[in-house]
Scaffold this active site. Structure first.
Site, mmCIF file in Angstrom:
data_model
loop_
_atom_site.group_PDB
_atom_site.id
_atom_site.type_symbol
_atom_site.label_atom_id
_atom_site.label_comp_id
_atom_site.label_asym_id
_atom_site.label_seq_id
_atom_site.Cartn_x
_atom_site.Cartn_y
_atom_site.Cartn_z
ATOM 1 N N SER A 27 21.226 127.030 31.552
ATOM 2 C CA SER A 27 20.727 125.866 32.305
ATOM 3 C C SER A 27 20.288 124.748 31.361
ATOM 4 O O SER A 27 20.568 123.573 31.597
ATOM 5 C CB SER A 27 19.538 126.273 33.176
ATOM 6 O OG SER A 27 19.943 127.179 34.169
ATOM 7 N N ARG A 31 22.116 120.853 30.675
ATOM 8 C CA ARG A 31 21.376 119.588 30.812
ATOM 9 C C ARG A 31 21.393 118.807 29.511
ATOM 10 O O ARG A 31 21.539 117.583 29.518
ATOM 11 C CB ARG A 31 19.942 119.889 31.283
ATOM 12 C CG ARG A 31 19.920 120.304 32.781
ATOM 13 C CD ARG A 31 18.694 121.115 33.098
ATOM 14 N NE ARG A 31 18.535 121.401 34.523
ATOM 15 C CZ ARG A 31 19.155 122.378 35.182
ATOM 16 N NH1 ARG A 31 20.005 123.163 34.553
ATOM 17 N NH2 ARG A 31 18.929 122.570 36.484
ATOM 18 N N GLY A 98 29.351 125.466 38.637
ATOM 19 C CA GLY A 98 28.698 124.671 39.684
ATOM 20 C C GLY A 98 27.677 123.713 39.090
ATOM 21 O O GLY A 98 27.504 122.590 39.573
ATOM 22 N N ARG A 126 32.947 126.425 46.725
ATOM 23 C CA ARG A 126 31.484 126.345 46.828
ATOM 24 C C ARG A 126 31.024 125.027 47.479
ATOM 25 O O ARG A 126 31.676 124.004 47.348
ATOM 26 C CB ARG A 126 30.864 126.540 45.439
ATOM 27 C CG ARG A 126 31.192 127.926 44.909
ATOM 28 C CD ARG A 126 30.579 128.196 43.571
ATOM 29 N NE ARG A 126 29.125 128.189 43.627
ATOM 30 C CZ ARG A 126 28.364 128.234 42.546
ATOM 31 N NH1 ARG A 126 28.923 128.290 41.345
ATOM 32 N NH2 ARG A 126 27.055 128.225 42.662
ATOM 33 N N GLN A 171 19.947 122.591 40.974
ATOM 34 C CA GLN A 171 21.116 121.750 40.694
ATOM 35 C C GLN A 171 21.064 120.474 41.523
ATOM 36 O O GLN A 171 21.338 119.378 41.024
ATOM 37 C CB GLN A 171 22.405 122.527 40.992
ATOM 38 C CG GLN A 171 22.610 123.681 40.023
ATOM 39 C CD GLN A 171 23.828 124.515 40.340
ATOM 40 O OE1 GLN A 171 24.543 124.259 41.307
ATOM 41 N NE2 GLN A 171 24.086 125.516 39.527
ATOM 42 N N ASP A 319 19.340 134.287 40.178
ATOM 43 C CA ASP A 319 20.379 134.787 39.270
ATOM 44 C C ASP A 319 20.146 136.233 38.841
ATOM 45 O O ASP A 319 21.057 136.887 38.326
ATOM 46 C CB ASP A 319 20.475 133.887 38.027
ATOM 47 C CG ASP A 319 21.037 132.515 38.371
ATOM 48 O OD1 ASP A 319 21.690 132.366 39.433
ATOM 49 O OD2 ASP A 319 20.827 131.579 37.577
ATOM 50 N N LYS A 346 27.377 131.758 45.737
ATOM 51 C CA LYS A 346 27.400 131.653 44.275
ATOM 52 C C LYS A 346 28.859 131.813 43.811
ATOM 53 O O LYS A 346 29.785 131.606 44.577
ATOM 54 C CB LYS A 346 26.475 132.708 43.661
ATOM 55 C CG LYS A 346 24.999 132.446 43.952
ATOM 56 C CD LYS A 346 24.522 131.207 43.211
ATOM 57 C CE LYS A 346 23.084 130.870 43.538
ATOM 58 N NZ LYS A 346 22.691 129.582 42.984
ATOM 59 N N ARG A 350 27.728 137.292 46.494
ATOM 60 C CA ARG A 350 27.081 138.337 45.688
ATOM 61 C C ARG A 350 26.433 139.427 46.545
ATOM 62 O O ARG A 350 26.269 140.547 46.067
ATOM 63 C CB ARG A 350 26.053 137.705 44.729
ATOM 64 C CG ARG A 350 26.730 136.947 43.609
ATOM 65 C CD ARG A 350 25.776 136.368 42.597
ATOM 66 N NE ARG A 350 26.529 135.840 41.459
ATOM 67 C CZ ARG A 350 26.071 134.928 40.595
ATOM 68 N NH1 ARG A 350 24.853 134.453 40.727
ATOM 69 N NH2 ARG A 350 26.828 134.514 39.590
ATOM 70 N N ARG A 392 28.062 137.624 36.721
ATOM 71 C CA ARG A 392 26.821 138.388 36.912
ATOM 72 C C ARG A 392 27.080 139.737 37.595
ATOM 73 O O ARG A 392 26.327 140.685 37.398
ATOM 74 C CB ARG A 392 25.787 137.574 37.677
ATOM 75 C CG ARG A 392 25.365 136.317 36.903
ATOM 76 C CD ARG A 392 24.000 135.795 37.277
ATOM 77 N NE ARG A 392 23.863 134.406 36.881
ATOM 78 C CZ ARG A 392 23.543 133.991 35.649
ATOM 79 N NH1 ARG A 392 23.307 134.865 34.694
ATOM 80 N NH2 ARG A 392 23.459 132.705 35.367
HETATM 81 C C1 S3P Z 1 21.027 126.586 38.085
HETATM 82 C C2 S3P Z 1 20.457 126.666 39.325
HETATM 83 C C3 S3P Z 1 20.760 127.764 40.250
HETATM 84 C C4 S3P Z 1 21.362 128.955 39.535
HETATM 85 C C5 S3P Z 1 22.459 128.565 38.578
HETATM 86 C C6 S3P Z 1 21.947 127.586 37.547
HETATM 87 C C7 S3P Z 1 20.675 125.406 37.260
HETATM 88 O O1 S3P Z 1 21.671 127.293 41.221
HETATM 89 O O2 S3P Z 1 21.859 129.894 40.450
HETATM 90 O O3 S3P Z 1 22.957 129.699 37.912
HETATM 91 O O4 S3P Z 1 20.950 125.422 36.041
HETATM 92 O O5 S3P Z 1 20.108 124.468 37.806
HETATM 93 P P1 S3P Z 1 21.194 126.471 42.520
HETATM 94 O O6 S3P Z 1 20.553 125.229 42.082
HETATM 95 O O7 S3P Z 1 22.446 126.205 43.288
HETATM 96 O O8 S3P Z 1 20.265 127.396 43.249
#
Ligand code: S3P
Length: 433
Positions: A27, A31, A98, A126, A171, A319, A346, A350, A392
């Site tokens: 994550s 960013r 995603g 998705r 996200q 996660d 996801k 899952r 995962r």
């Molecule tokens: C993430 C947020 C989560 C998580 C993904 C990474 C992120 O998703 O499941 O693996 O880096 O902001 P969501 O924001 O869709 O819940």
């Protein structure tokens, strides 16, 4: 059993012991890659995630005009575009990620020019309406394909909004803040569950100012970013597989150095403690707002108890739920998961895949629309596991296989490389047989 390039055999283990330093958090890496691409000046990131997902983010910012160099020591250097992405001739390929698609859409919505974002088959299924809605309210021109990718964005001048996220999603929150930082006026995002805050911390590290209250983040528009130097903390969601593996074996001892311990990500440590594991945290430090420390885990001699995960906890552990469900049969009183409907959208469904793979190993499990009940006190046998192409799931069931009777074959094991290419080698390095 025979392995192929896409299959891994996992034999039962006797114990888990060792010391690990894990690749950078996915994550945070995303960013930093995206903001580094937009910022002015050079961003230098050590311990950048080795996962294919973060390579997708780097590929996108490179296609948008940033210069990206991977150094032999794994460091990544990004010469940013100084606030102005260059529209590429080809679609931006987000691969399986995603995070790349949703957060980059937030950045691009306020840029000049036309952009198309595409992804692989899983990403193209998705839901993307969750980002279109708030960005649309800001004045963005964003077209989806029946609610999914490909996404077409015609950059526009945006205005700040006051937005309450209907689903807990870091996200979506980050996409809105990334757009808001470039918009006219102030953007406020309210969330009912405090989701991971790496977006807020990264924005600050890159020089943006934002304010946080208990349940809202507010960012002024038209802010400039400058490049940073940072070491990305080890990925706690990758550590989760090893933490859960260690929790299965009385006598285990596993240490993680330089692990990311951001409180919005570290809920698994509380859950494992509640299950009876001994978790020690040492050398806690703050770097660019992110907590980093050393973690030691030892399994409870009497085995793990049981627990229920629901409400805000389910969102914060989203996660880690697959691996918690996969080890649940080995607890004494089982694990119940609710309010986790997001698991169905996801990289795979899952909930369905965890239930199917647990059953393949001979476990009793009850599936709900928003979760699972996995009774404890079960004995599982080795089985053929279907990852469904989901990293995962491949890793969660490799952990379950360590305590099963007989060998397991993980099909679609190569998916682990989406977040954690070193997973199988590291698992072998700490598993005693
Ligand atoms: C993430 C947020 C989560 C998580 C993904 C990474 C992120 O998703 O499941 O693996 O880096 O902001 P969501 O924001 O869709 O819940």
């Amino acid at each position: 059993m025979q392995e192929t390039a896409t299959e891994r055999v996992i034999s039962p283990a006797r114990n888990i012991e060792g010391s690990l330093r894990l690749p950078g958090d996915k994550s945070i890496s995303h960013r930093c890659a995206l903001l580094g691409g937009l910022a002015e000046g050079v961003t230098r990131l050590t311990n950048f995630s080795t996962g294919a997902d973060c390579t997708s983010s780097l590929g996108c910012v490179a296609a948008l005009g940033a210069q990206v160099v991977r150094k032999p020591d794994g460091a990544v250097e990004i010469s940013g575009t100084g606030g102005q992405f260059r529209p590429p001739a080809e679609p931006l390929d987000c691969g399986n990620s995603g995070s790349t698609m949703r957060m980059l859409s937030g950045l691009l919505a306020a840029q000049t020019g036309s952009f198309t974002l595409v992804g692989d088959a899983s990403l193209s299924r998705r839901p993307m309406d969750r980002i279109r809605k708030p960005l649309d309210q800001m004045g963005a021109r964003l077209d989806l394909t029946e609610g999914h990718a490909p996404i077409r964005i015609e950059g526009a001048a945006l205005s700040g909004i006051d937005y309450a996220t209907p689903i807990p999603s870091a996200q979506v929150k980050t996409a809105v803040l990334f757009a808001g930082m470039q918009a006219r006026g102030t953007t406020i995002v309210h969330e009912t569950v405090r989701t991971r805050d790496h977006g807020e911390l990264a924005l600050r590290a890159f020089g943006a100012s934002l304010e946080r209250s208990k349940d809202a983040v507010s960012i002024a528009g038209r802010q400039k970013l400058h490049g940073i130097e940072a070491e990305v903390p080890g990925d706690i969601s990758s550590a989760a597989f090893f933490l859960c593996a260690a929790a299965l074996f009385p006598g285990s001892n596993l240490i993680f150095d330089a692990l990311g311990l951001n409180p919005t990500r570290a809920t698994l440590l509380d859950v494992l403690t509640a299950l009876g594991a001994h978790i020690g945290v040492l050398n806690l430090e703050e770097k660019h707002g992110e907590l980093v420390g050393t973690v030691q885990v030892n399994a409870p001699p009497q085995g793990m108890g049981g627990t229920t995960i629901s409400g805000a906890l389910a969102a914060q552990l989203i996660d880690e739920l697959p691996v918690l469900a996969a080890i649940a049969p080995y607890t004494r009183s089982g694990i119940r998961i609710r309010d986790a409907k997001e698991l169905r959208v996801k990289e795979s469904d899952r909930i369905a895949l965890v239930a199917a793979n647990l059953r393949a190993m001979g476990a009793d499990v009850e599936e709900f629309e928003d979760g699972l009940d996995v009774p404890g006190g079960q004995t599982l046998h080795g089985a053929t596991i279907d990852s469904g192409g989901d990293h995962r799931i491949a890793m969660a069931f490799s952990v379950a296989a360590l305590r099963a009777e007989g060998e397991s074959l993980i099909r679609g094991a190569e998916a682990a490389a989406i977040s954690f290419p070193e997973f199988f080698d590291l698992l072998e390095s700490v598993a005693e047989r």
